[in-house]
Design an enzyme around this catalytic site. Structure first.
Site, PDB file in Angstrom:
ATOM      1  N   SER A 103       0.720  -1.229  -0.096  1.00 21.21           N
ATOM      2  CA  SER A 103       0.182  -0.087   0.077  1.00 21.21           C
ATOM      3  C   SER A 103       0.806   1.256  -0.023  1.00 21.21           C
ATOM      4  O   SER A 103       0.511   2.163  -0.499  1.00 21.21           O
ATOM      5  CB  SER A 103      -0.760   0.065   1.154  1.00 21.21           C
ATOM      6  OG  SER A 103      -0.238  -0.165   2.328  1.00 21.21           O
ATOM      7  N   HIS A 104       1.869   1.035   0.616  1.00 21.17           N
ATOM      8  CA  HIS A 104       2.621   2.465   0.750  1.00 21.17           C
ATOM      9  C   HIS A 104       4.313   2.056   0.437  1.00 21.17           C
ATOM     10  O   HIS A 104       4.822   0.851   0.686  1.00 21.17           O
ATOM     11  CB  HIS A 104       2.964   2.939   2.151  1.00 21.17           C
ATOM     12  CG  HIS A 104       1.631   3.255   2.831  1.00 21.17           C
ATOM     13  ND1 HIS A 104       0.386   2.599   2.853  1.00 21.17           N
ATOM     14  CD2 HIS A 104       1.225   4.679   3.185  1.00 21.17           C
ATOM     15  CE1 HIS A 104      -0.580   3.056   3.377  1.00 21.17           C
ATOM     16  NE2 HIS A 104      -0.053   4.387   3.556  1.00 21.17           N
ATOM     17  N   ASN A 105       4.870   2.739  -0.599  1.00 15.45           N
ATOM     18  CA  ASN A 105       6.267   2.423  -1.073  1.00 15.45           C
ATOM     19  C   ASN A 105       7.015   3.823  -1.065  1.00 15.45           C
ATOM     20  O   ASN A 105       6.598   4.680  -1.987  1.00 15.45           O
ATOM     21  CB  ASN A 105       6.136   1.673  -2.203  1.00 15.45           C
ATOM     22  CG  ASN A 105       7.472   1.264  -2.722  1.00 15.45           C
ATOM     23  OD1 ASN A 105       8.366   1.391  -2.096  1.00 15.45           O
ATOM     24  ND2 ASN A 105       7.311   0.796  -3.915  1.00 15.45           N
ATOM     25  N   PHE A 116       8.580  -0.320   2.124  1.00 14.82           N
ATOM     26  CA  PHE A 116       7.188  -0.374   1.738  1.00 14.82           C
ATOM     27  C   PHE A 116       6.292  -1.241   2.838  1.00 14.82           C
ATOM     28  O   PHE A 116       7.090  -1.962   3.798  1.00 14.82           O
ATOM     29  CB  PHE A 116       7.086  -1.247   0.470  1.00 14.82           C
ATOM     30  CG  PHE A 116       7.674  -2.416   0.531  1.00 14.82           C
ATOM     31  CD1 PHE A 116       7.082  -3.719   0.788  1.00 14.82           C
ATOM     32  CD2 PHE A 116       9.057  -2.804  -0.026  1.00 14.82           C
ATOM     33  CE1 PHE A 116       7.793  -4.781   0.659  1.00 14.82           C
ATOM     34  CE2 PHE A 116       9.890  -3.930   0.228  1.00 14.82           C
ATOM     35  CZ  PHE A 116       8.714  -4.938   0.303  1.00 14.82           C
ATOM     36  N   THR A 117       5.109  -1.277   2.899  1.00 18.27           N
ATOM     37  CA  THR A 117       4.377  -2.053   3.531  1.00 18.27           C
ATOM     38  C   THR A 117       3.605  -3.031   2.842  1.00 18.27           C
ATOM     39  O   THR A 117       3.028  -2.883   1.743  1.00 18.27           O
ATOM     40  CB  THR A 117       3.089  -1.143   4.591  1.00 18.27           C
ATOM     41  OG1 THR A 117       2.379  -0.480   3.539  1.00 18.27           O
ATOM     42  CG2 THR A 117       3.807  -0.050   5.554  1.00 18.27           C
TER      43      THR A 117
END
Length: 348
Positions: A103-105, A116-117
């Site tokens: 989702s996040h990077n 990242f997540t």
């Protein structure tokens, strides 16, 4: 007349700031939520809708939707850091961003430069650890660390668009009710996780497609919230476009015996949106992670300096993001992740 025009502009800017803060914090789960917001702010429903539609067009509002707890929905997740050669970053990012569970990077200023997540469902063929391993092989990562959450102190992104929020806030410990996630919950989650339209009745399409009443829909969301499966229903802003241009992930080396106490202290700062306890490794001594938001680097640094003066720590690092590659919400109960695994598993 010029003075009047100036007053009107000032009033709209003031209202915009209030509205943007309000919808991050308390979004009404009602048939006409924008009317309820308008009542609270002493203005008209049309004015609220007009402001929010404009902010959405500008890209300041990323999304207004339900925000769910990955773990409580049965998913496994972790923050992950890769060491990627600069020449390989673009290709690595393309591979990472293709995974629906990322989702996040971000690129950050450290030897571990790609952060990242990642979340995977219970029925993942690979599982969390093997997915990370496969991604490291596909991207050519020289080294990686997996940093799952050991303890959550705070997760609440509420950017202070008003400039009037107190420097510190109380963190209330919530008591959650048990819930058995059934098909109707999954169906509601599939719809509620999507961005709503900024219209007078933004939930109308959802209840028609699911085939339930407003009362049933809102009760299911409330049950999900009471269980902790839904963290909240709120707006997510684009930090930079909202004026918060300096967002640092500050990592702290804290002695294990005081880590929980220190994490709780850091979490009380309003400018801290996320605060976690994560594992230490031989090549990574930091166990408390905090996201600190400011409009300028100087403002963010000043907040961190104040935190430093209040806690006992061995070492810390300010990891600013130099590039944002991806920031979306994970889509739960879809086939996307299993399809990714089937497609990519033979490439490792």
């Amino acid at each position: 007349m010029v003075w009047y025009d100036g007053f009107v502009i000032t009033k709209r800017v003031f209202m915009r700031e209030k509205v943007l803060y309000e919808i991050q914090k308390n979004f009404p789960l009602t048939k006409r939520p924008f009317r309820d917001i308008a009542t609270n702010l002493n203005c008209s429903e049309d004015e609220i809708i007009d402001i929010l539609q404009e902010e959405k067009r500008k890209g300041i509002i990323r999304q207004i939707s339900a925000i769910f707890d990955t773990k409580k929905l049965g998913y496994k997740s972790s923050l992950v850091a890769f060491k990627i050669d600069k020449s390989d970053i673009d290709q690595a990012v393309s591979i990472l961003n293709s995974h629906p569970g990322i989702s996040h990077n971000y690129e950050r200023n450290h030897d571990f430069n790609i952060w990242f997540t990642l979340a995977v469902p219970q029925d993942s063929m690979l599982g969390l650890d093997n997915t990370i391993k496969l991604l490291s092989e596909l991207t050519g990562a020289k080294e990686y660390i997996a940093l799952p959450t050991l303890k959550l102190f705070k997760i609440a992104v509420k950017l202070d668009t008003t400039g009037k929020v107190s420097k510190k806030e109380s963190i209330k410990k919530r008591v959650f009710k048990d819930i058995q996630i059934e098909d109707i919950h999954k169906k509601v989650i599939k719809y509620a996780q999507n961005d709503i339209e900024i219209t007078k009745e933004p939930f109308e399409k959802i209840i028609k497609e699911i085939g339930i009443t407003y009362d049933e829909f809102f009760k299911i969301l409330q049950d999900l919230k009471d269980s902790g499966a839904m963290r909240r229903f709120a707006a997510i802003l684009n930090h930079r476009k909202a004026g918060f241009n300096a967002n640092a992930m500050v990592v702290w080396d804290i002695d294990e015996d005081i880590a929980v106490e220190v994490g709780q202290k850091i979490a009380k700062y309003s400018a801290v949106s996320h605060c976690y306890l994560r594992p230490k490794y031989d090549n990574w001594p930091y166990n408390i992670f905090s996201m600190v938001h400011g409009k300028t680097k100087e403002q963010t640094d000043a907040i961190v300096k104040e935190i430093e003066s209040e806690i006992k720590y061995n070492e810390n690092q300010y990891l600013y993001s130099s590039r944002e590659f991806k920031k979306v919400r994970v889509k739960y109960y879809t086939e996307d992740m299993l399809e990714w695994e089937k497609k990519m598993v033979n490439k490792g």
